[in-house]
Design a protein around this motif. Sequence first.
Motif, PDB file in Angstrom:
ATOM      1  N   ILE A  19       0.840  -1.202   0.000  1.00  0.00           N
ATOM      2  CA  ILE A  19       0.000   0.000   0.000  1.00  0.00           C
ATOM      3  C   ILE A  19       0.873   1.250   0.000  1.00  0.00           C
ATOM      4  N   GLN A  20       1.874   1.280   0.868  1.00  0.00           N
ATOM      5  CA  GLN A  20       2.759   2.443   0.948  1.00  0.00           C
ATOM      6  C   GLN A  20       3.487   2.683  -0.372  1.00  0.00           C
ATOM      7  N   ARG A  23       1.060   4.309  -2.796  1.00  0.00           N
ATOM      8  CA  ARG A  23       0.853   5.715  -2.424  1.00  0.00           C
ATOM      9  C   ARG A  23       2.059   6.569  -2.787  1.00  0.00           C
ATOM     10  N   HIS A  24       3.265   6.065  -2.472  1.00  0.00           N
ATOM     11  CA  HIS A  24       4.477   6.827  -2.809  1.00  0.00           C
ATOM     12  C   HIS A  24       4.595   7.028  -4.312  1.00  0.00           C
ATOM     13  N   ARG A  27       2.219   9.733  -5.296  1.00  0.00           N
ATOM     14  CA  ARG A  27       2.682  11.059  -4.874  1.00  0.00           C
ATOM     15  C   ARG A  27       3.796  11.588  -5.774  1.00  0.00           C
ATOM     16  N   LEU A  61      -6.604  -0.404  -0.923  1.00  0.00           N
ATOM     17  CA  LEU A  61      -6.454   0.703  -1.868  1.00  0.00           C
ATOM     18  C   LEU A  61      -7.779   1.018  -2.558  1.00  0.00           C
ATOM     19  N   GLU A  64      -9.972   2.906  -0.170  1.00  0.00           N
ATOM     20  CA  GLU A  64      -9.538   4.303  -0.095  1.00  0.00           C
ATOM     21  C   GLU A  64      -9.911   5.089  -1.354  1.00  0.00           C
ATOM     22  N   LEU A  66      -8.540   4.680  -4.338  1.00  0.00           N
ATOM     23  CA  LEU A  66      -7.364   4.949  -5.156  1.00  0.00           C
ATOM     24  C   LEU A  66      -7.264   4.033  -6.373  1.00  0.00           C
ATOM     25  N   LEU A  81      -3.175  11.299  -5.649  1.00  0.00           N
ATOM     26  CA  LEU A  81      -3.021  11.930  -4.344  1.00  0.00           C
ATOM     27  C   LEU A  81      -2.732  13.394  -4.642  1.00  0.00           C
TER      28      LEU A  81
END
Length: 140
Positions: A19-20, A23-24, A27, A61, A64, A66, A81
């Motif tokens: 997940i991280q 997200r990274h 971003r 995800l 969320e 996403l 994001l």
Amino acid sequence: MIEFHLEARSGVAPYMQLIQQVRHAMRLGLLKEGDKLPTVKEVVARVAINPNTVLKAYRELEYEGLVQPRPGLGTFVTSTLGGEADLAAHEPLRRDLEGWLAKARDAGLGDESIEALFVNTFRHFSAERAGNSSARTGRG
């Protein structure tokens, strides 16, 4: 397409690491709306992980907002994001950070020491900024 990797000694659950990483990548502009995530089968083959772990990450995800699974096609990024600067705007910061990392290496620091120093400094900086923000607004 994103390529996942897992750090067994990180202390972070494997599904959270996936997940991280998504997200990274979002971003940093490496994953954009419409991009396809690797299939569960591809992730399992790449990082030797249980398929249910990948499914758990993808479901989170999706929850969320996403990503969105499309039966028979895969899982696709459906959001960004927002508010993050374009990847090109990150380049001067990336170069500065790479210079700092080279200095840390030259000082004899290993990966874990560099990470610990960075995280500790980041947290201290963030807490200090939050404290100054509270002082300016009369809160805290």
